[in-house]
Design an enzyme around this catalytic site. Structure first.
Site, PDB file in Angstrom:
ATOM      1  CG  ASN A  13      -1.779   1.204   1.414  1.00  0.00           C
ATOM      2  OD1 ASN A  13      -1.753   2.101   0.599  1.00  0.00           O
ATOM      3  ND2 ASN A  13      -2.370   1.446   2.628  1.00  0.00           N
ATOM      4  CD1 TRP A  14       3.212   0.976  -3.187  1.00  0.00           C
ATOM      5  CD2 TRP A  14       3.584   2.302  -4.748  1.00  0.00           C
ATOM      6  NE1 TRP A  14       3.890   0.071  -4.124  1.00  0.00           N
ATOM      7  CE2 TRP A  14       4.232   0.857  -4.968  1.00  0.00           C
ATOM      8  CE3 TRP A  14       3.673   3.176  -5.898  1.00  0.00           C
ATOM      9  CZ2 TRP A  14       4.794   0.601  -6.498  1.00  0.00           C
ATOM     10  CZ3 TRP A  14       4.188   2.730  -6.888  1.00  0.00           C
ATOM     11  CH2 TRP A  14       4.596   1.736  -7.259  1.00  0.00           C
ATOM     12  CE  LYS A  15      -0.427   3.416   4.563  1.00  0.00           C
ATOM     13  NZ  LYS A  15      -0.223   3.631   6.120  1.00  0.00           N
ATOM     14  CG  HIS A 102      -5.990   2.274   5.038  1.00  0.00           C
ATOM     15  ND1 HIS A 102      -5.400   3.218   5.815  1.00  0.00           N
ATOM     16  CD2 HIS A 102      -4.886   1.187   4.823  1.00  0.00           C
ATOM     17  CE1 HIS A 102      -4.256   2.819   6.289  1.00  0.00           C
ATOM     18  NE2 HIS A 102      -4.033   1.898   5.777  1.00  0.00           N
ATOM     19  CD  GLU A 104      -3.157   5.751   6.468  1.00  0.00           C
ATOM     20  OE1 GLU A 104      -3.005   5.629   5.475  1.00  0.00           O
ATOM     21  OE2 GLU A 104      -2.388   5.493   7.344  1.00  0.00           O
ATOM     22  CD  GLU A 174      -3.643  -2.239   7.443  1.00  0.00           C
ATOM     23  OE1 GLU A 174      -2.455  -2.530   6.822  1.00  0.00           O
ATOM     24  OE2 GLU A 174      -4.317  -1.274   7.073  1.00  0.00           O
ATOM     25  N   GLY A 180       2.054   2.640  10.731  1.00  0.00           N
ATOM     26  CA  GLY A 180       3.089   3.709  10.565  1.00  0.00           C
ATOM     27  C   GLY A 180       3.904   4.177  11.691  1.00  0.00           C
ATOM     28  CB  SER A 219       4.695  -1.394  12.147  1.00  0.00           C
ATOM     29  OG  SER A 219       4.561  -0.288  12.361  1.00  0.00           O
ATOM     30  N   GLY A 240       2.605  -0.954   4.290  1.00  0.00           N
ATOM     31  CA  GLY A 240       2.784   0.357   3.957  1.00  0.00           C
ATOM     32  C   GLY A 240       4.169   0.926   3.880  1.00  0.00           C
ATOM     33  N   GLY A 241       4.774   1.504   4.706  1.00  0.00           N
ATOM     34  CA  GLY A 241       6.114   1.883   4.728  1.00  0.00           C
ATOM     35  C   GLY A 241       7.142   1.047   3.881  1.00  0.00           C
TER      36      GLY A 241
HETATM   37  P1  PGA Z   1       2.474   0.324   7.643  1.00  0.00           P
HETATM   38  O1  PGA Z   1       1.397   0.825   6.867  1.00  0.00           O
HETATM   39  O2  PGA Z   1       3.166  -0.800   7.169  1.00  0.00           O
HETATM   40  O3  PGA Z   1       3.525   1.729   7.149  1.00  0.00           O
HETATM   41  O4  PGA Z   1       2.519   0.425   9.232  1.00  0.00           O
HETATM   42  C1  PGA Z   1       0.310  -0.161   6.804  1.00  0.00           C
HETATM   43  C2  PGA Z   1      -0.900   0.050   6.137  1.00  0.00           C
HETATM   44  O5  PGA Z   1      -1.404   1.440   6.636  1.00  0.00           O
HETATM   45  O6  PGA Z   1      -1.613  -0.546   5.508  1.00  0.00           O
END
Ligand code: PGA
Length: 265
Positions: A13-15, A102, A104, A174, A180, A219, A240-241
């Site tokens: 997930n590149w956001k 998600h 967010e 999640e 994050g 994470s 994500g990251g």
């Molecule tokens: P993260 O994000 O790996 O940076 O914690 C995961 C996500 O939000 O899908």
């Protein structure tokens, strides 16, 4: 059903990150490593909307199948919704999956369980596979509400779509406090919620409960992925990251491969 019968997925997930140049380099890095040793893991890349056509074109040349997904969709198929992108448009661009709900989207953009359920249905209507994200905040966990929160997020979708829909959908657990933050769920915490989610679907539709793939997100890094993916009800991860760095993402793919063949520790 054991984890061995459910093919693991690692989804990036590149956001809201990436330019055409970054995407080109990242996807090339992933593809060139897979050329020498293709992984028996389903790999999905979810770039921002505007990079989807480029990534779809790039992965068409991949040595093993790499899917492209979107991070969100509108719930309507078309209409006067300025700035929105619909599920049929994403299918038309070559997306196979769409992330819905998600944290967010829920917390920054205020999406309700009902909105997320409508988006889940829109993705299915367009012939794609939804990845439904669920997860509790730290406050909710500390209040002992984790099970109630994640099950009500799933129930909103179950009411509209029915349990059978989960045979062809994924859930991503999640925990909001792990996204994050570098703070990853303990394996026992992840397994407990994954098992609960699977049982909840299985009680309503045994076949869907057995087939349902449940990803862990929050994470996930090369150093903790193998431990998480080895858990009986964890079928891969939503990253994500670490998905913005080809070597890290590939190490996580390898960890899923190890879990699948029973080699992970
Ligand atoms: P993260 O994000 O790996 O940076 O914690 C995961 C996500 O939000 O899908």
């Amino acid at each position: 059903m054991s984890t061995h019968e459910r093919r693991p997925m690692v989804a990036g997930n590149w956001k809201m990150h990436g330019t055409r140049a970054l995407a080109r380099e990242l996807v090339e890095g992933i593809m060139s490593a897979l050329e020498s040793s293709p992984a028996d893991v389903e790999i999905l890349l979810c770039p921002p909307y505007v990079l989807i056509p480029q990534v779809v074109a790039q992965v068409a040349a991949a040595p093993c199948a790499i899917g492209v997904g979107a991070q969100d969709t509108d719930a309507s198929d078309e209409g006067a919704f300025t700035g929105a992108v619909s599920a049929p448009m994403l299918a038309d661009q070559g997306c196979s999956h769409v992330i819905v709900g998600h944290s967010e989207r829920r917390h920054v953009y205020g999406e309700s369980d009902e909105t997320v359920a409508a988006k889940f249905e829109a993705v299915r209507r367009a012939g794609m596979t939804p990845i439904l994200c669920v997860g509790e905040t730290l406050e909710q966990r500390e209040a002992g509400d984790t099970a109630g929160v994640v099950l009500s997020q799933v129930d909103a979708v179950l009411r509209d779509a029915g349990a059978a829909a989960f045979a062809d959908a994924l859930i991503a657990y999640e925990p909001v406090w792990a996204i994050g933050t570098g703070r990853v769920a303990e394996p026992s915490q992840a397994q407990e919620v994954h098992e609960l989610l699977r049982r909840h679907v299985r009680d309503r539709d045994p076949r869907a409960g057995a087939a349902l793939r449940i990803l862990y997100g929050g994470s996930v890094k090369p150093g903790n992925a193998a431990r998480l993916f080895a858990l009986p009800d964890v079928d891969g991860g939503l990253i994500g990251g670490a998905s913005l760095d080809a070597p890290q993402f590939l190490e996580i793919v390898r960890a899923a491969q190890g879990a699948h063949t029973g080699m992970a520790g």
